[in-house]
Design an enzyme around this catalytic site. Structure first.
Site, short mmCIF file in Angstrom:
data_model
loop_
_atom_site.label_atom_id
_atom_site.label_comp_id
_atom_site.label_asym_id
_atom_site.label_seq_id
_atom_site.Cartn_x
_atom_site.Cartn_y
_atom_site.Cartn_z
N SER A 68 0.82 -1.21 0.00
CA SER A 68 0.00 0.00 0.00
C SER A 68 0.86 1.26 0.00
CB SER A 68 -0.96 -0.06 1.19
OG SER A 68 -2.03 0.82 0.99
N ASP A 211 -1.55 6.67 -4.08
CA ASP A 211 -0.56 5.86 -3.37
C ASP A 211 -0.19 4.67 -4.27
OD1 ASP A 211 -2.77 4.15 -2.96
OD2 ASP A 211 -2.00 3.48 -1.04
MG MG Z 1 -3.12 1.81 -0.53
#
Ligand code: MG
Length: 422
Positions: A68, A211
């Protein structure tokens, strides 16, 4: 291979752009084959794309190989259930039990097979462009100038294509999907200086940052200021609530600006425990118009019950189209709040005594005990909760100004610090 029949052994696998991604990807495919799972491999793809592919193929589950928003040296797995949602607490516990037990390896004649699905991103794009309140032809005519920073993450594999479909004039940085992050990849305002400059220099209408696994979207306004991720859900909700009734679901640590936007539209915010799956499940239960998290995560049920940055991009461009004023002017019409986040080592003792003490200290507050303790008032709140991933307790407060938020955090720390000393 879209539409191919899938059996209950099928597992969808995809990865973000991290340097270690191809290695873990090969290991994951081999591991699944070794226990007789058939793999549907979507390759390099955003996490929401992988979640949608699980649903599309009616697969038994999915694995997203991603850490992530975490720094470059990390990698990990996100576990997806058959509905395309992440595993919840009890499903994760069940899975751990299975993995820690002895389970049989496949024999030569029952090894899993690997098929490739190259259409997952195209299906995701099509679903976003088909949203009923996104008028793609009108957005195209407006020819927005958009600055983009994908942080060398998987966003480079989908966001430029989406912006092209929407006729935007794009100036971009960090689009290469090679995982060689040149800055901290979490899209918090402090990491977006380069995008702020790009917005100013190119006179862009808006800046978007994602992200590495593309479930979080942050915004830079036309004046070149990164406005903080909490605005992404608030502004997306502001658009969707023009078209749709129903509550907004957000987690307990999301800014109350979402409540201001919901109140303006005559609806309310329902709070869920922190964690995407908790928000997704509550959205389904409550028939929510929209939901998400204050970390730039926007969830719209008709695309998929998971945080989805491409959905956020489309909704924000539609909002700019309808407002027909610069984003900075729209923002000026809303109150500003200050956030203060603190963390401390988790004490060995249970936190119940801390919660009781805080309820006595703040006897006039509204109390929510779904996830730690959240105390709220008309224009401020404080949330004390043990982290789900680290041995720490988080204390987060939001108030109309920084000194009031700091005071809430300081007063909330008193019983925590006392517990540590004893
Ligand atoms: Mg993420």
């Amino acid at each position: 291979m879209a539409g191919a029949a899938a059996g209950p052994r099928d597992v969808v696998v995809g990865r973000d752009s991290r340097v270690s991604g191809p290695m873990f990807h090969r290991a994951t495919l081999a591991a699944l084959q070794s226990v007789g799972c058939d793999v549907i491999d979507v390759g390099l793809a955003p996490t929401p794309t992988i979640q949608m592919a699980v649903e599309h193929h009616h697969a038994a589950g999915g694995l997203a190989i991603t850490a992530s928003h975490n720094p470059i040296e990390w990698n990990a797995l996100k576990f997806i259930g058959p509905s395309g949602l992440f595993l919840d607490g009890s499903e994760s516990a069940q899975m751990r039990e299975v993995v820690e037990g002895a389970f049989p390896r496949a024999t030569w004649d029952t090894l899993g097979a690997v098929r490739t699905d190259t259409e997952a991103i195209a299906r995701h794009l099509a679903a976003v462009l088909a949203l009923p309140f996104v008028n793609a032809p009108e957005i195209r005519r407006r020819r927005f100038r958009v600055a983009l920073d994908c942080a060398h993450g998987a966003g480079g594999a989908i966001i430029p294509a989406l912006l092209e479909e929407l006729g935007c004039d794009v100036v971009a940085i960090n689009l290469e999907t090679d995982g060689r992050f040149t800055r901290s990849p979490e899209p918090v305002a402090a990491n977006l200086g380069e995008l702020e400059r790009l917005v100013r220099d190119s006179k862009a209408d808006i800046g978007f940052a994602t992200d590495p696994d593309v479930d979080r979207l942050a915004l830079v306004a036309d004046d070149g200021v990164a406005i903080g991720e909490d605005w992404t859900l608030a502004l997306a909700a502001r658009l969707v609530l023009k078209y749709r009734r129903g509550p907004v679901v957000a987690n307990l640590s999301t800014s109350r600006i979402v409540e201001d936007v919901a109140a303006e539209a005559g609806t309310r915010v329902i709070r869920a425990p922190v964690g995407e799956v908790n928000v997704a499940v509550r959205m389904r239960e409550e028939g929510a118009a929209i939901g998400g998290e204050g970390n730039g995560g926007v969830i719209l049920a008709e695309v998929h019950l998971g945080r989805d940055a491409p959905v956020g991009v489309a909704l924000l461009l539609q909002m700019l189209l309808e407002d027909n004023v610069p984003l900075s002017r729209t923002l000026a019409g809303y109150p500003r709040y200050a956030f203060v986040k603190d963390k401390l080592d988790r004490p060995n003792a249970p936190l119940d005594a801390v919660y009781d003490a805080l309820r006595r200290t703040f006897a006039d507050a509204e109390v929510d005990t779904q996830d730690g303790l959240r105390l709220s008032w008309q224009d401020r709140w404080v949330h004390v909760r043990p982290s789900g991933t680290e041995p720490i307790v988080r204390v987060i407060a939001e108030a109309p100004d920084a000194s009031a938020a700091h005071e809430l955090v300081a007063r909330s720390r008193v019983p925590l610090d006392a517990l540590k000393i004893n």
